[in-house]
Enzyme design. Structure first.
Site, short mmCIF file in Angstrom:
data_model
loop_
_atom_site.label_atom_id
_atom_site.label_comp_id
_atom_site.label_asym_id
_atom_site.label_seq_id
_atom_site.Cartn_x
_atom_site.Cartn_y
_atom_site.Cartn_z
N LYS A 1 0.83 -1.22 0.00
CA LYS A 1 0.00 0.00 0.00
C LYS A 1 0.86 1.26 0.00
O LYS A 1 0.44 2.29 -0.53
CB LYS A 1 -0.98 -0.02 1.18
CG LYS A 1 -2.07 -1.05 0.99
CD LYS A 1 -3.33 -0.72 1.75
CE LYS A 1 -4.43 -1.71 1.40
NZ LYS A 1 -5.54 -1.71 2.31
N LYS B 1 -3.26 -11.49 -6.47
CA LYS B 1 -4.58 -11.82 -5.91
C LYS B 1 -5.64 -10.88 -6.50
O LYS B 1 -5.32 -9.74 -6.89
CB LYS B 1 -4.55 -11.74 -4.38
CG LYS B 1 -4.37 -10.36 -3.86
CD LYS B 1 -4.76 -10.22 -2.41
CE LYS B 1 -4.77 -8.74 -2.09
NZ LYS B 1 -5.24 -8.31 -0.86
N LYS C 1 -9.70 -4.99 -6.16
CA LYS C 1 -10.36 -3.93 -6.93
C LYS C 1 -9.36 -2.97 -7.55
O LYS C 1 -9.63 -2.31 -8.55
CB LYS C 1 -11.29 -3.14 -6.01
CG LYS C 1 -12.72 -3.55 -6.19
CD LYS C 1 -13.61 -2.62 -5.43
CE LYS C 1 -13.38 -1.18 -5.84
NZ LYS C 1 -13.76 -0.22 -4.84
P1 TYM Z 1 -10.50 -6.52 3.19
O1 TYM Z 1 -11.65 -5.63 3.31
O2 TYM Z 1 -9.36 -6.15 2.33
O3 TYM Z 1 -10.98 -7.94 2.68
C1 TYM Z 1 -12.05 -8.63 3.31
C2 TYM Z 1 -11.78 -10.12 3.31
O4 TYM Z 1 -11.65 -10.60 1.96
C3 TYM Z 1 -10.47 -11.38 1.83
N1 TYM Z 1 -9.96 -11.25 0.45
C4 TYM Z 1 -9.63 -12.30 -0.32
N2 TYM Z 1 -9.68 -13.61 -0.12
C5 TYM Z 1 -9.28 -14.43 -1.13
N3 TYM Z 1 -8.84 -13.97 -2.33
C6 TYM Z 1 -8.78 -12.65 -2.59
N4 TYM Z 1 -8.37 -12.21 -3.78
C7 TYM Z 1 -9.19 -11.74 -1.56
N5 TYM Z 1 -9.26 -10.37 -1.47
C8 TYM Z 1 -9.74 -10.10 -0.24
C9 TYM Z 1 -9.51 -10.78 2.85
O5 TYM Z 1 -8.50 -11.69 3.21
C10 TYM Z 1 -10.45 -10.47 4.00
O6 TYM Z 1 -10.62 -11.62 4.84
N6 TYM Z 1 -7.67 -6.12 7.21
C11 TYM Z 1 -8.87 -6.76 6.76
C12 TYM Z 1 -10.10 -6.27 7.49
C13 TYM Z 1 -10.03 -6.42 8.98
C14 TYM Z 1 -10.09 -7.62 9.73
C15 TYM Z 1 -10.02 -7.22 11.10
C16 TYM Z 1 -10.18 -8.95 9.36
C17 TYM Z 1 -9.95 -5.39 9.87
N7 TYM Z 1 -9.94 -5.87 11.14
C18 TYM Z 1 -10.03 -8.19 12.10
C19 TYM Z 1 -10.20 -9.89 10.38
C20 TYM Z 1 -10.12 -9.51 11.74
C21 TYM Z 1 -8.99 -6.44 5.27
O7 TYM Z 1 -8.22 -5.75 4.75
O8 TYM Z 1 -10.02 -6.93 4.66
#
Ligand code: TYM
Length: 328
Positions: free
Chosen positions: A112, A193, A196
């Protein structure tokens, strides 16, 4: 002791099938097994540039998406992170037992920082500490996420150990919960991966129509070794086959493996079948989503009730933590 489940998701606009198969679908299933908290992590999403005017809609849209996917507010607590002030309070406390060296090693921070080199802020650096606070505030042990979040969870475990050692056993060590869809790859580059940020053609949104899915898949990457229709392919090396495994039944999978390996079908045939099976999974979600849009007040109420329930638990944990720190 009952194990608690916590997971979060950022309100960054459209959800894609990476979010769905990597995390949300799992959340829906796991509601039967654990007491669950699901959080729209708006504080996390302000660490990168965003449209201020769109934020409140994005949060509400995401809540609707989650309910449409099957998150059941009668079973689980669904809430917005910024509605529970204890998240940032605990994050500050946890930052005092987090090493800068560990934060510096975080892959997501490096990625990022590259993507937003004009705005490498301390919030982006401390992002994993807030994540640890999200989880520990509810003493959650089960954290269903995609593979990209595993490193953050390892850090959460390290923070937990350090906290417990310094201030006395307070938190259980949480563990990531992964499935076969834990790493969904981009349609245009199977080494990255699905995200968006790589352009519209690289992902399938949960809201995409069958036509759009067909169009995006038509130009999607396949097994690079299969250049002509008459070449036999290696399905197991093909991103399209990996997606088939998420939505296609045994008969369709056999048809695709046999057809590709023996050059009986072309990539387009395989992609058309995938589009049909993917859309079959997404259609009921899209229909439920349309219903929810008619009653956004109901969704706002669900979020308010969720925040109330979450605040109750969070306040208890903060009181316990402050006492342990000698701050009460
Ligand atoms: P975020 O919003 O980026 O993504 C949400 C969830 O989607 C999963 N994900 C994927 N899984 C498989 N293949 C992909 N291409 C892919 N893209 C996204 C992410 O692994 C995620 O599980 N930091 C976290 C949000 C968060 C969180 C937490 C999660 C904040 N606090 C506490 C667990 C526990 C995030 O960026 O999610």
């Amino acid at each position: 002791m009952t194990m608690i489940l916590f997971s979060g998701i950022q309100p960054t606009g459209l959800l894609h099938i990476g979010n769905y198969f990597g995390a949300i679908k799992n959340w829906v299933d796991l509601q039967k097994k654990y007491p669950c908290l699901f959080c729209v992590v708006d504080y996390h999403s302000i660490t990168v540039p965003y449209q201020i005017k769109q934020m409140s809609n994005r949060v509400l849209d995401l809540a609707m998406d989650l309910i449409a996917c099957g998150i059941d507010p009668k079973k689980s607590i669904l809430f917005i992170q910024s509605a529970v002030p204890a998240h940032t309070e605990l994050a500050w406390i946890l930052s005092t037992v987090t090493s800068i060296g560990d934060l510096n090693r975080m892959i997501q921070f490096k990625e990022k920082s590259k993507e937003h080199s004009e705005n490498i802020n301390a919030g982006l650096f401390n992002y994993p500490v807030l994540m640890a606070a999200d989880i520990l505030l509810y003493k959650a042990q089960v954290v269903p996420v995609g593979e990209d979040q595993v490193q953050h969870l390892e850090l959460t475990r390290e923070i937990t150990r350090k906290f417990n050692k310094k201030f006395g056993k307070t938190f259980p060590e949480p563990k990531p919960y992964l499935t076969s869809g834990a790493r969904i790859m981009s349609l245009t580059d199977d080494k990255k991966k699905m995200s968006k940020s790589h352009g519209e053609e690289s992902y399938i949104a949960l809201s995409d129509s069958l036509k759009t899915i067909e169009k995006k898949l038509a130009i999607a990457m396949t097994d690079p070794a299969r250049k002509r229709r008459t070449d036999p392919g290696t399905p197991k090396k093909c991103n399209i086959y990996h997606l088939h495994q998420l939505v296609s039944n045994k008969k369709d999978l056999e048809y695709v493996i046999d057809g590709c390996a023996k050059a009986k079908i072309g990539c387009l045939d395989c992609k058309k079948l995938l589009a049909k099976n993917l859309f079959k999974e997404l259609k009921p979600i899209q229909e439920k989503r349309k219903q929810l849009e008619k009653d956004s007040e109901k969704v706002k109420k669900i979020l308010a009730q969720g925040a109330e329930q979450a605040n109750k638990i969070a306040k208890k944990t903060i009181a316990e933590v402050k006492a342990k720190l000698g701050l009460a």
